[in-house]
Structures are given as structure tokens and as C-alpha cells.
Motif scaffolding. Structure first.
Motif, PDB file in Angstrom:
ATOM      1  N   GLU A  18      21.910 -11.243  39.600  1.00 54.96           N
ATOM      2  CA  GLU A  18      23.324 -10.594  39.535  1.00 54.96           C
ATOM      3  C   GLU A  18      23.427 -10.140  38.441  1.00 54.96           C
ATOM      4  O   GLU A  18      24.039  -8.999  38.269  1.00 54.96           O
ATOM      5  CB  GLU A  18      24.247 -12.032  39.883  1.00 54.96           C
ATOM      6  CG  GLU A  18      25.881 -11.332  39.613  1.00 54.96           C
ATOM      7  CD  GLU A  18      26.853 -12.486  40.022  1.00 54.96           C
ATOM      8  OE1 GLU A  18      27.431 -12.707  40.825  1.00 54.96           O
ATOM      9  OE2 GLU A  18      26.884 -13.590  39.085  1.00 54.96           O
ATOM     10  N   TRP A  19      23.222 -10.989  37.313  1.00 59.49           N
ATOM     11  CA  TRP A  19      23.278 -10.329  35.742  1.00 59.49           C
ATOM     12  C   TRP A  19      22.447  -8.881  35.631  1.00 59.49           C
ATOM     13  O   TRP A  19      22.818  -8.103  35.182  1.00 59.49           O
ATOM     14  CB  TRP A  19      22.943 -11.419  34.811  1.00 59.49           C
ATOM     15  CG  TRP A  19      22.753 -10.816  33.255  1.00 59.49           C
ATOM     16  CD1 TRP A  19      21.761 -10.879  32.689  1.00 59.49           C
ATOM     17  CD2 TRP A  19      24.052 -10.479  32.688  1.00 59.49           C
ATOM     18  NE1 TRP A  19      22.058 -10.609  31.283  1.00 59.49           N
ATOM     19  CE2 TRP A  19      23.552 -10.306  31.269  1.00 59.49           C
ATOM     20  CE3 TRP A  19      25.562 -10.260  32.886  1.00 59.49           C
ATOM     21  CZ2 TRP A  19      24.261  -9.728  30.117  1.00 59.49           C
ATOM     22  CZ3 TRP A  19      26.205  -9.843  31.669  1.00 59.49           C
ATOM     23  CH2 TRP A  19      25.521  -9.635  30.432  1.00 59.49           C
ATOM     24  N   ALA A  60      23.158 -20.398  36.368  1.00 57.50           N
ATOM     25  CA  ALA A  60      23.644 -19.726  35.398  1.00 57.50           C
ATOM     26  C   ALA A  60      23.366 -19.726  34.048  1.00 57.50           C
ATOM     27  O   ALA A  60      23.489 -18.957  32.989  1.00 57.50           O
ATOM     28  CB  ALA A  60      25.406 -20.194  35.456  1.00 57.50           C
ATOM     29  N   GLU A 109      22.078 -15.953  39.938  1.00 58.00           N
ATOM     30  CA  GLU A 109      22.836 -15.423  38.635  1.00 58.00           C
ATOM     31  C   GLU A 109      21.756 -14.506  37.798  1.00 58.00           C
ATOM     32  O   GLU A 109      22.270 -13.459  37.531  1.00 58.00           O
ATOM     33  CB  GLU A 109      23.350 -16.473  37.797  1.00 58.00           C
ATOM     34  CG  GLU A 109      24.439 -17.405  38.404  1.00 58.00           C
ATOM     35  CD  GLU A 109      24.276 -18.239  39.408  1.00 58.00           C
ATOM     36  OE1 GLU A 109      22.918 -18.545  39.953  1.00 58.00           O
ATOM     37  OE2 GLU A 109      25.016 -19.130  39.977  1.00 58.00           O
ATOM     38  N   ILE A 160      13.013  -4.014  30.538  1.00 59.34           N
ATOM     39  CA  ILE A 160      12.805  -5.439  30.535  1.00 59.34           C
ATOM     40  C   ILE A 160      12.740  -5.745  32.052  1.00 59.34           C
ATOM     41  O   ILE A 160      13.807  -5.445  32.914  1.00 59.34           O
ATOM     42  CB  ILE A 160      13.838  -6.150  30.049  1.00 59.34           C
ATOM     43  CG1 ILE A 160      13.931  -5.524  28.361  1.00 59.34           C
ATOM     44  CG2 ILE A 160      13.592  -7.528  29.930  1.00 59.34           C
ATOM     45  CD1 ILE A 160      12.769  -6.023  27.617  1.00 59.34           C
ATOM     46  N   HIS A 201      19.847 -13.631  27.640  1.00 59.11           N
ATOM     47  CA  HIS A 201      20.856 -13.030  26.689  1.00 59.11           C
ATOM     48  C   HIS A 201      20.343 -13.588  25.290  1.00 59.11           C
ATOM     49  O   HIS A 201      20.327 -13.044  24.217  1.00 59.11           O
ATOM     50  CB  HIS A 201      22.261 -13.274  26.817  1.00 59.11           C
ATOM     51  CG  HIS A 201      23.242 -12.829  25.810  1.00 59.11           C
ATOM     52  ND1 HIS A 201      23.175 -11.333  25.822  1.00 59.11           N
ATOM     53  CD2 HIS A 201      23.751 -13.211  24.783  1.00 59.11           C
ATOM     54  CE1 HIS A 201      24.052 -10.994  24.847  1.00 59.11           C
ATOM     55  NE2 HIS A 201      24.514 -12.291  24.000  1.00 59.11           N
ATOM     56  N   PRO A 226      21.030 -15.989  32.987  1.00 61.17           N
ATOM     57  CA  PRO A 226      21.429 -15.039  32.337  1.00 61.17           C
ATOM     58  C   PRO A 226      21.582 -15.520  30.775  1.00 61.17           C
ATOM     59  O   PRO A 226      21.523 -14.734  29.676  1.00 61.17           O
ATOM     60  CB  PRO A 226      22.615 -14.625  32.899  1.00 61.17           C
ATOM     61  CG  PRO A 226      22.844 -15.441  34.017  1.00 61.17           C
ATOM     62  CD  PRO A 226      21.480 -16.448  34.255  1.00 61.17           C
ATOM     63  N   VAL A 227      22.160 -16.707  30.716  1.00 60.82           N
ATOM     64  CA  VAL A 227      22.455 -17.334  29.096  1.00 60.82           C
ATOM     65  C   VAL A 227      21.299 -17.182  28.265  1.00 60.82           C
ATOM     66  O   VAL A 227      21.256 -16.844  27.043  1.00 60.82           O
ATOM     67  CB  VAL A 227      23.188 -18.728  29.233  1.00 60.82           C
ATOM     68  CG1 VAL A 227      23.083 -19.371  28.071  1.00 60.82           C
ATOM     69  CG2 VAL A 227      24.522 -18.407  29.647  1.00 60.82           C
ATOM     70  N   GLY A 269      18.423 -10.718  24.382  1.00 59.64           N
ATOM     71  CA  GLY A 269      19.401  -9.952  23.696  1.00 59.64           C
ATOM     72  C   GLY A 269      19.429  -8.574  24.348  1.00 59.64           C
ATOM     73  O   GLY A 269      20.105  -7.611  23.860  1.00 59.64           O
ATOM     74  N   ARG A 270      18.766  -8.359  25.263  1.00 57.34           N
ATOM     75  CA  ARG A 270      19.128  -7.285  26.339  1.00 57.34           C
ATOM     76  C   ARG A 270      19.023  -7.527  27.457  1.00 57.34           C
ATOM     77  O   ARG A 270      18.633  -8.561  27.922  1.00 57.34           O
ATOM     78  CB  ARG A 270      17.731  -6.222  26.235  1.00 57.34           C
ATOM     79  CG  ARG A 270      17.273  -5.850  24.928  1.00 57.34           C
ATOM     80  CD  ARG A 270      15.956  -4.733  25.194  1.00 57.34           C
ATOM     81  NE  ARG A 270      15.340  -4.637  23.796  1.00 57.34           N
ATOM     82  CZ  ARG A 270      15.379  -3.555  23.143  1.00 57.34           C
ATOM     83  NH1 ARG A 270      16.242  -2.789  23.429  1.00 57.34           N
ATOM     84  NH2 ARG A 270      14.592  -3.306  22.273  1.00 57.34           N
ATOM     85  N   ARG A 271      19.788  -6.480  28.478  1.00 55.94           N
ATOM     86  CA  ARG A 271      20.060  -6.883  29.882  1.00 55.94           C
ATOM     87  C   ARG A 271      18.765  -6.272  30.489  1.00 55.94           C
ATOM     88  O   ARG A 271      18.477  -5.078  30.352  1.00 55.94           O
ATOM     89  CB  ARG A 271      21.199  -6.255  30.320  1.00 55.94           C
ATOM     90  CG  ARG A 271      21.549  -6.760  31.543  1.00 55.94           C
ATOM     91  CD  ARG A 271      23.333  -6.484  31.581  1.00 55.94           C
ATOM     92  NE  ARG A 271      23.981  -7.033  32.846  1.00 55.94           N
ATOM     93  CZ  ARG A 271      25.290  -6.683  33.126  1.00 55.94           C
ATOM     94  NH1 ARG A 271      26.080  -6.440  32.282  1.00 55.94           N
ATOM     95  NH2 ARG A 271      25.347  -7.097  34.191  1.00 55.94           N
ATOM     96  N   ALA A 323      24.186  -6.225  38.480  1.00 57.99           N
ATOM     97  CA  ALA A 323      25.680  -5.692  38.508  1.00 57.99           C
ATOM     98  C   ALA A 323      25.586  -4.885  37.017  1.00 57.99           C
ATOM     99  O   ALA A 323      26.512  -5.282  36.390  1.00 57.99           O
ATOM    100  CB  ALA A 323      26.441  -6.989  38.580  1.00 57.99           C
TER     101      ALA A 323
END
Lengths: 331, 331
Positions: free
Chosen positions: B268-269, B239, B265, B63, B246, B242-243, B250-252, B272
Motif C-alpha cells: 500500500e505504502w 504496518a 501495508e 528502490i 522509512h 513501511p515504518v 528514507g525513500r519510498r 499509493a
């Protein structure tokens, strides 16, 4: 042609024949009895995939949406996610008896659905907050995975994950083999369902839409996490379903499958548009193999959608008559 | 082998060699200069796609997320969607002068950004309500389509749709050819962007995430519609990114591309987490061909992300040094 050439050509054919063509060779829906519901589904898929046909729909627009509870798996005597919440309440109260001071949690931990229902929306919000929130998304996924690994349906005495509907799994596969993108659009929790959807239905997380609670991005000691908060964000039911479909997908589906009045607007939105459309309702009328309920059931009430199905051209799928098998064979 | 067999084998090879292998044959990123940014991208893609390699990532988990304004197209002197809102305010006020009683609308219609900014958040909410809401989703899509067909960038004197970044379009294609699913995660409006994303970037509507206003499902004289309401639903920035990732995916992600601190962010999400990760920032440092700005610009401020890029292993893409061409050739 030389023998080697023929052999190569055959091998090549196996490679290059599109999956759709292969799927149509055998019966793609073996768990369905021959009848009007099966015939309607097969005819619809044929019509939208026939190149040059008047109803042809390009693959990118072949979006099919499925409700989950009562459509892809059972939902009686209570939604499976409510069973999860109750089991989780039991575990939490056992670990920390002080939590029983919250009436909803006390009722849930005691398995007292009547007392829980008496608390109304506030009680449900308390239960969700205690059992679904205040953990990170990763922790929540782990908790759900642990629960499904051991939990059993109270009357059918099988794991919940074995209570998916075999005919609907075949239908999902059949649609995908014909270029459809299959989505789940559930009143249940999006993060709960995403833990299971790939394994149970072959639906990846990004194609699962559901109800949600608020979440927050946080960096804890240098590690970013998504934290689940005890506030409802969105209820993906009734008129919320087309709203969520529009938000997550941004396209109008051409096929929708539901089983209750909670799916009415989703079917209406899908089918009240020009071009070929398929709307279908799974009717629970098989007390012997699954459950029989519709108008009077508080879970999965089916009344208005059933009344209006004929006039709207929606197909009613009778579990008793249309399904040869209901659940997958035990593994 | 017979000549016919050889010919067939060659034909077959063209069929069955996966697109990824073909894409790697020629330079997949011709608008990029050879340099550390291009080398890093190529090495990353090679590492995650190499079967059996230690960094191999299954296609379903490939992704990649992209910011839009300043990352996939320009964002100066103002966000293009703000230019749309101003043009729309002008058209609305011309049609109905009484609307100029609303100060934000009056300022926008006069092209007075200073007066608009002076109204603060309330002014922006008023402008969004007047120019983006109280229409159905279908009507809104039509309005956006009409606008992009004629609108011109104020200084570059080209249609906005010609101001996408050619190197980033190649990157999107290259990633998709290697099994990636590419998503746009924009601070801009989700319904605005979805009208354009397929044509500009090859990204289908269901892979566009953005800021949103509330919507409502309604049946008007028997015809169901989605109505856009004058209330903010979600701001997909900082921020919030990333919310939203998700929630929608639903996957990083394993790769993220941005250009401002609003993408901090998201990067970063994405980066990291264990396993191979790619984070990259487009730096606007080319006043001759596009724009040069970073820390001091109120639009697309880039400061913290630039400071932390080295320590976080994020690649900085210099428009001046890394891009051979900036915009696609005129059609």
C-alpha cells in the motif's frame, strides 16, 4: 596506428579508466595541507585499494562512517538542529501563544538556553515533541527545507548549509571515488539530516544513520502517511553508534571519522579489528577561522578520545594546521 | 574503417554498453512463463528506465523491496527460521538438560509445535531468548552458518538454501541490471537473514531489513563486541514494514513484492503514491511443485491483499501458471 584509431583509443581511455585512477592523478584533497593527517589518509586509501596488495579490501567492505556535528559541519555555539528547534518554537509560539504555557517551549521561544537547560531531559523531550513530532514525515521534511533556506548562523552570519567543512567534503568524494560507501552516523536526528545530506555531502538518505523518534504508519482518508510521534526511539551517540552501525549496515566499517567523545565507541569498534583500519578525530583548534574548543566545551567535548588517540593509532586532524581552507567558497 | 578499428570499436561497445541494455537483449526472466505477470514486470521496468520517457525514474530512486518468507523462498510447513530455533533448542537441551525446565524450550526441543503455540507470545519470547540471544553477533552468525550447512527441509528433503525461488532470483538480477537497488524487508530476523542474503539473493547486508532484538555494545577484555539481548526490539511485519522502510531507507520504494497480508501495508505504502509503481503478490497455488495455501493458512495468510489486489492494481503472480521453474536446479 591511424590518427582516427589513436583518437578513438584516447576517447575510450577516458571512458574505461576507473574513476579511482583518474581521481588519483590530481591532488584529491586540495584543501588539506601536506602533513601527517593527509599523508595517513592517502596511504590508507592506497593500501586498501591496491589490487593484490596485502591490505587490499574488496569494494563491498570499504565502509567509511562519519559523525556529522563538528566533523562534517560546525557545531558551535549550539548544535544546528537545536537552533532549528528554537526557531521552530518561536514560530509555533508566535502563531499560538497558549503554547508558551509549556516551560521548555517558552524558554526555547525566548532563546533562553539556560532556562531550557534547567528543565533537563524532560525539557528537551518537551521541546522535541513540540518542534519535531506530531507532523508527517513529509511535512517535517518541508519544515526543515524552509528553515535552512533562510536561517543564519548567529556569529558567522552565513547560512548553516555553508558551514560544512570543505576538506571533509573532498575526503568524502575521494573515498567514494575509491570505491568506498560513505555513511553518516550522527547524534542528530536522522530525518533532519536526510533532508540535507545528499546536497551537502553527496550522501543519499539510505546512508544516513541518526537519532530517531518513534513513527507510526497511518492511512488518512485513503492516503498512507508516516506520522512522527513525541517519543524518543533511539539515541545514536556513544555506545549507541556501534549498535546503530551494526543494525543499519550489518558490516564493520574500516574507516571512522569523529570529533568528540561521543564518537569514541564508533572509532573503537571500527579500529579494534584485524586488517587495515583508519580512525581519525577532527580537533577544533582554530578560533580564527572556526572555533577552538575541546575538553571544557559542553558541546562536542573531546577529552578521552584525544588522550587515547596515540595509543589507539587514531589520527588527530588539526583544523588549524591540516586544513588550508575550512568552509567552501561562498557561492 | 580499418579492420583493427572495427575490432576495437566492437570491443569498446562491449565495455561501454550499459548492463541494462545488455540484459534486455536476451530474455531476462527465463523461468517465467509468458503471461500477464511477466508482461507487467517487463513493461514497468521499461517505462521507468526509458530516458526521456514520461515515467522515467532516476536510478537513485529505483528502490524495490521484497518480503522474504513465501516471496523469495518457501515458508511451509513452518518459517525456516522457526525450524532453526527448534533445531537450536534441541542442541541446547541435549547439551544442558536442565534447560528443559523452560516449557517453551522443552516443547521446541521435542518438536512439539502445538505445545509451543499453546505458550503464546510468552513462549515465543522464551524461545527467541534461548536460541537467538545471549551470544555476540559474530557468534550468532557462525551458528546460523553452521545450521544452514546441514539442515534439511522436512518434506522436500533439500537444504533450506536450495528452496529459494529461481524466478524471483532472476527478477532481483533483472532489476539490479536496470539500476534498481533491491532491499529485503522481512518479518524474519535481520541478523539471521544477513548471513544468507548475499549468497542467496545478491543482496548485501546493508540492504536487509527485518525484525530485531535489542543489542548492546560491550568491551570484553579489551575486545569490543555486539551482544544480542533477550528483548524484542522491532517486529518488521504489517504496518511495521513501511515504518522500517522509512527508517532504514528514507525513500519510498517504487516496487514492492510480497505474498501475504503481512505485506499489505508495504504494498500500500509503495503503490499509493504518484508516478509509476509496481505492487505484486506471489500466490502459492502449486501443491505439486511447492505448496498451495492462502486464506486458511496460519503461515503466510493471504486474504485481504488478494481481495484488494484488482482494485489497487497489484499483480498476482501465480506459481502454478507464471513460473516455468520454481526452485534452482540442484548443484
Amino acid at each position: 596506428m591511424s590518427k582516427r584509431l589513436i583518437l578513438l583509443a584516447l576517447l575510450v581511455a577516458a571512458w574505461v579508466v576507473p574513476p579511482a585512477a583518474r581521481a588519483q592523478a590530481a591532488d584529491p584533497l586540495p584543501s588539506w595541507n601536506d602533513g601527517p593527517a593527509k599523508a595517513r589518509i592517502l596511504a590508507f586509501v592506497r593500501s586498501v585499494t591496491e589490487p593484490g596488495g596485502k591490505d587490499f579490501v574488496p569494494p563491498a567492505e570499504r565502509i567509511a562512517v562519519f559523525d556529522n556535528d563538528g566533523t562534517l559541519w560546525s557545531e558551535q555555539p549550539i548544535y544546528f538542529q537545536l537552533a532549528f528547534a528554537i526557531d521552530r518554537a518561536k514560530a509555533l509560539v508566535a502563531k499560538n501563544p497558549a503554547l508558551a504555557k509549556q516551560p521548555a517551549l517558552k524558554a526555547a521561544a525566548a532563546g533562553d538556553l539556560k532556562a531550557l537547560a534547567a528543565r533537563g531531559e524532560r525539557g528537551l523531550a518537551e521541546l522535541v515533541a513540540a518542534t519535531h513530532a506530531n507532523v508527517t514525515s513529509d511535512e517535517f521534511a518541508r519544515i526543515v527545507r524552509e528553515w535552512v533556506a533562510t536561517a543564519q548562523h548567529p556569529t558567522l552570519k552565513r547560512p548553516y548549509t555553508s558551514l560544512t567543512f570543505q576538506p571533509m567534503r573532498e575526503l568524502l568524494d575521494y573515498l567514494r571515488a575509491n570505491g568506498f560507501k560513505t555513511y553518516i552516523v550522527s547524534g542528530g536526528g536522522i530525518e533532519f539530516l536526510r533532508v540535507l545530506s545528499e546536497e551537502l555531502y553527496g550522501v543519499p538518505p539510505e546512508q544516513v544513520i541518526g537519532s530517531s523518534i518513534e513513527t507510526k504508519y497511518e492511512v488518512r482518508k485513503g492516503v498512507p502517511v508516516i506520522v512522527r510521534l513525541p517519543q524518543i526511539d533511539f539515541i545514536d551517540d556513544k555506545a549507541g553508534k556501534p549498535v546503530a552501525i551494526h543494525k543499519f549496515i550489518g558490516r564493520r566499517p574500516i574507516a571512522a571519522f569523529g570529533n568528540s567523545d561521543g564518537d569514541f565507541e564508533m572509532l573503537e569498534w571500527t579500529t579494534a579489528a584485524p586488517g587495515p583500519r583508519l580512525g581519525a578525530i577532527v580537533r577544533h583548534d582554530d578560533a580564527a577561522r572556526e572555533f577552538a574548543y575541546d575538553r571544557a566545551s559542553p558541546v562536542g567535548t573531546l577529552s578521552r578520545a584525544l588522550d587515547e588517540a596515540p595509543r589507539r593509532g587514531w589520527t588527530v586532524i588539526s583544523i588549524r594546521d591540516d586544513w588550508r581552507t575550512v568552509f567552501p567558497a561562498a557561492r
